[in-house]
Design an enzyme around this catalytic site. Structure first.
Site, PDB file in Angstrom:
ATOM      1  N   CYS A   1       0.807  -1.229   0.000  1.00  0.00           N
ATOM      2  CA  CYS A   1       0.000   0.000   0.000  1.00  0.00           C
ATOM      3  C   CYS A   1       0.835   1.271   0.000  1.00  0.00           C
ATOM      4  O   CYS A   1       0.299   2.366  -0.164  1.00  0.00           O
ATOM      5  CB  CYS A   1      -0.956   0.000   1.179  1.00  0.00           C
ATOM      6  SG  CYS A   1      -2.261  -1.221   0.989  1.00  0.00           S
TER       7      CYS A   1
ATOM      8  N   HIS B   1      -3.408   7.403   2.847  1.00  0.00           N
ATOM      9  CA  HIS B   1      -3.793   6.129   2.251  1.00  0.00           C
ATOM     10  C   HIS B   1      -5.179   5.747   2.769  1.00  0.00           C
ATOM     11  O   HIS B   1      -5.469   5.888   3.959  1.00  0.00           O
ATOM     12  CB  HIS B   1      -2.760   5.062   2.615  1.00  0.00           C
ATOM     13  CG  HIS B   1      -3.152   3.689   2.194  1.00  0.00           C
ATOM     14  ND1 HIS B   1      -3.522   3.394   0.896  1.00  0.00           N
ATOM     15  CD2 HIS B   1      -3.244   2.525   2.889  1.00  0.00           C
ATOM     16  CE1 HIS B   1      -3.824   2.108   0.820  1.00  0.00           C
ATOM     17  NE2 HIS B   1      -3.672   1.564   2.000  1.00  0.00           N
TER      18      HIS B   1
ATOM     19  N   ASN C   1     -10.262   0.284  -0.378  1.00  0.00           N
ATOM     20  CA  ASN C   1      -8.797   0.365  -0.414  1.00  0.00           C
ATOM     21  C   ASN C   1      -8.305  -0.135  -1.774  1.00  0.00           C
ATOM     22  O   ASN C   1      -8.340  -1.331  -2.058  1.00  0.00           O
ATOM     23  CB  ASN C   1      -8.229  -0.495   0.725  1.00  0.00           C
ATOM     24  CG  ASN C   1      -6.708  -0.431   0.798  1.00  0.00           C
ATOM     25  OD1 ASN C   1      -6.055   0.094  -0.105  1.00  0.00           O
ATOM     26  ND2 ASN C   1      -6.163  -0.985   1.862  1.00  0.00           N
TER      27      ASN C   1
HETATM   28  O1  UT7 Z   1      -3.836  -1.032   3.423  1.00  0.00           O
HETATM   29  C1  UT7 Z   1      -2.950  -1.940   3.974  1.00  0.00           C
HETATM   30  C2  UT7 Z   1      -2.971  -1.929   5.455  1.00  0.00           C
HETATM   31  N1  UT7 Z   1      -4.214  -2.473   5.936  1.00  0.00           N
HETATM   32  C3  UT7 Z   1      -4.883  -1.855   6.907  1.00  0.00           C
HETATM   33  O2  UT7 Z   1      -4.499  -0.777   7.315  1.00  0.00           O
HETATM   34  C4  UT7 Z   1      -6.086  -2.561   7.493  1.00  0.00           C
HETATM   35  C5  UT7 Z   1      -6.046  -2.505   8.995  1.00  0.00           C
HETATM   36  N2  UT7 Z   1      -7.120  -3.245   9.634  1.00  0.00           N
HETATM   37  C6  UT7 Z   1      -8.419  -2.857   9.605  1.00  0.00           C
HETATM   38  O3  UT7 Z   1      -8.756  -1.924   8.927  1.00  0.00           O
HETATM   39  C7  UT7 Z   1      -9.399  -3.576  10.503  1.00  0.00           C
HETATM   40  O4  UT7 Z   1      -8.687  -4.405  11.384  1.00  0.00           O
HETATM   41  C8  UT7 Z   1     -10.454  -4.419   9.741  1.00  0.00           C
HETATM   42  C9  UT7 Z   1     -11.423  -3.501   9.015  1.00  0.00           C
HETATM   43  C10 UT7 Z   1      -9.766  -5.353   8.771  1.00  0.00           C
HETATM   44  C11 UT7 Z   1     -11.264  -5.230  10.751  1.00  0.00           C
HETATM   45  O5  UT7 Z   1     -11.844  -4.385  11.725  1.00  0.00           O
HETATM   46  P1  UT7 Z   1     -11.674  -4.683  13.279  1.00  0.00           P
HETATM   47  O6  UT7 Z   1     -12.419  -3.653  13.995  1.00  0.00           O
HETATM   48  O7  UT7 Z   1     -10.197  -4.793  13.573  1.00  0.00           O
HETATM   49  O8  UT7 Z   1     -12.399  -6.062  13.434  1.00  0.00           O
HETATM   50  P2  UT7 Z   1     -11.837  -7.444  14.001  1.00  0.00           P
HETATM   51  O9  UT7 Z   1     -10.976  -8.112  12.997  1.00  0.00           O
HETATM   52  O10 UT7 Z   1     -11.295  -7.226  15.370  1.00  0.00           O
HETATM   53  O11 UT7 Z   1     -13.175  -8.262  14.144  1.00  0.00           O
HETATM   54  C12 UT7 Z   1     -14.195  -7.889  15.101  1.00  0.00           C
HETATM   55  C13 UT7 Z   1     -15.365  -8.845  14.952  1.00  0.00           C
HETATM   56  C14 UT7 Z   1     -14.957 -10.313  14.927  1.00  0.00           C
HETATM   57  O12 UT7 Z   1     -15.966 -11.049  15.584  1.00  0.00           O
HETATM   58  P3  UT7 Z   1     -15.764 -11.534  17.107  1.00  0.00           P
HETATM   59  O13 UT7 Z   1     -14.545 -12.396  17.075  1.00  0.00           O
HETATM   60  O14 UT7 Z   1     -15.587 -10.280  17.903  1.00  0.00           O
HETATM   61  O15 UT7 Z   1     -17.031 -12.256  17.380  1.00  0.00           O
HETATM   62  C15 UT7 Z   1     -14.954 -10.667  13.472  1.00  0.00           C
HETATM   63  O16 UT7 Z   1     -15.175 -12.026  13.241  1.00  0.00           O
HETATM   64  O17 UT7 Z   1     -16.018  -8.607  13.697  1.00  0.00           O
HETATM   65  C16 UT7 Z   1     -16.091  -9.829  12.955  1.00  0.00           C
HETATM   66  N3  UT7 Z   1     -15.964  -9.519  11.535  1.00  0.00           N
HETATM   67  C17 UT7 Z   1     -17.007  -9.159  10.772  1.00  0.00           C
HETATM   68  N4  UT7 Z   1     -18.314  -9.011  11.035  1.00  0.00           N
HETATM   69  C18 UT7 Z   1     -19.106  -8.608  10.023  1.00  0.00           C
HETATM   70  C19 UT7 Z   1     -14.847  -9.507  10.774  1.00  0.00           C
HETATM   71  N5  UT7 Z   1     -15.146  -9.144   9.525  1.00  0.00           N
HETATM   72  C20 UT7 Z   1     -16.466  -8.932   9.493  1.00  0.00           C
HETATM   73  C21 UT7 Z   1     -17.363  -8.526   8.481  1.00  0.00           C
HETATM   74  N6  UT7 Z   1     -18.670  -8.382   8.795  1.00  0.00           N
HETATM   75  N7  UT7 Z   1     -16.956  -8.268   7.218  1.00  0.00           N
END
Ligand code: UT7
Length: 331
Positions: free
Chosen positions: A116, A256, A286
């Site tokens: 990225c 970004h 993204n």
């Molecule tokens: O560009 C390159 C660099 N990349 C980045 O900068 C991305 C950085 N990361 C992020 O933007 C975020 O971590 C994400 C958007 C990928 C995820 O958001 P988050 O707030 O960190 O969510 P999480 O992975 O901690 O998941 C929270 C909950 C989980 O459920 P439990 O375990 O709490 O029951 C996931 O299973 O949300 C669940 N979950 C979803 N629910 C609905 C994960 N993906 C989804 C989804 N829809 N698409």
């Protein structure tokens, strides 16, 4: 003798017509519009559907848009850099193909891959070539067909990424406009958190790797998020401090577009109001190497000659950094 700086003198862009909305994603994986919007800020993304079309398809369109707007011939271009994490093919240079297709017959060309941060690093490369005095017109294209490496049954990644391309032209400037300072970083610790396991030299493609879905992006989102928030904010604050810029001196942050929460944290750390933050993540998601030039493409009319812009990016590797640039024209 006055120092020659490297300024952006034109911008072009292209996004595919096909829109993949959160509502449609709800029918594909177990997710919902509310979760995606609050956690990422994304509402929809573009997907390239044309058959047999790769990243170069979009890169060429962005470059042609730029050439037409700038009113120059492609033959005047000295160097074509394609920043991309999704080249057309693993070996043949995408940039060389793009250069030939647009008619940049006098240029040399190569690809730059820094996930990225590819476009941010590409801006640095382009500016250095211009500042050296060896080249006068450098075309930097950020383009990615992320849909080619995303598993559309994996809700943790398929909601984030989209396809697109943006292009900028760097030219010498004698008024002190253009790139002023940069702070680029990397750390191999990131490889475990954001990667594609197979298809490279460690694990070449096999029936097994295809069956195990190892050719798709894997991301430990939470870990990447933590690194991204602190590092993107740190480098943006650092480059302001190093150049004695207060929040009032900065007209725009061009961050970004990975997650609105990361962008907000960076803007807060810099003390910038929301109106100063370039944002289009809600429309494109993204797009990896295309996020920064697509911001310039969307906001070009609002940018004024002399405006101070801070660019910031964070991506796989890890790679990250910030660039301080003075905008060089009114459109
Ligand atoms: O560009 C390159 C660099 N990349 C980045 O900068 C991305 C950085 N990361 C992020 O933007 C975020 O971590 C994400 C958007 C990928 C995820 O958001 P988050 O707030 O960190 O969510 P999480 O992975 O901690 O998941 C929270 C909950 C989980 O459920 P439990 O375990 O709490 O029951 C996931 O299973 O949300 C669940 N979950 C979803 N629910 C609905 C994960 N993906 C989804 C989804 N829809 N698409």
């Amino acid at each position: 003798m006055k120092k020659t700086t490297a300024a952006i003198t034109a911008v072009g862009g292209y996004v595919p017509e096909f829109v993949l909305s959160n509502k449609v994603l709800e029918t594909m994986v177990d997710t919902n519009d509310e979760w995606i919007t609050t956690r990422t800020g994304i509402k929809e993304r573009r997907i390239l559907k044309e058959e047999n079309a790769g990243t170069s398809y979009m890169a060429i369109k962005a470059a042609e848009d730029l050439l037409q707007k700038r009113g120059i011939e492609a033959s005047e271009i000295d160097f074509v850099l394609v920043a991309t994490a999704t080249p057309d093919m693993p070996v043949a240079s995408t940039a060389a193909y793009v250069a030939s297709e647009i008619g940049a017959v006098n240029a040399f060309a190569y690809d730059l891959q820094a996930a990225c941060s590819s476009f941010l690093y590409g801006m640095s490369t382009a500016a250095s070539y211009i500042e050296s005095g060896r080249y006068k017109k450098v075309l930097v294209i950020g383009a990615d067909k992320m849909s080619s490496i995303i598993d559309y049954t994996d809700r943790t990644t398929c909601i984030i990424f989209g396809d697109g391309a943006g292009a900028v032209l760097f030219e010498p400037n004698e008024e002190g406009l253009g790139l002023q300072d940069e702070y680029l970083r990397s750390d191999g610790i990131g490889r475990q958190f954001l990667k594609i396991d197979a298809g490279g030299s460690i694990l070449p493609a096999s029936e097994e790797t295809v069956k195990n879905k190892q050719h798709f992006v894997y991301q430990d989102g939470k870990s990447v998020f933590k690194f991204a928030v602190s590092n993107m904010a740190d480098v943006s604050a650092l480059i302001m401090e190093r150049n004695n810029l207060t929040k009032d001196d900065v007209q725009w942050l061009a961050p970004h577009q990975a997650n609105k929460r990361i962008i907000d944290a960076t803007a807060n750390r810099m003390g910038l109001e929301a109106e100063k933050v370039l944002m289009n993540i809600h429309r494109y998601g993204n797009t990896t190497s295309a996020t920064l030039p697509l911001l310039l493409y969307d906001y070009e009319k609002q940018l004024k000659k002399g405006d101070n812009i801070i660019f910031a990016a964070f991506g796989g590797g890890f790679t990250w950094g910030s660039i301080y640039l003075k905008w060089a024209y009114n459109s």
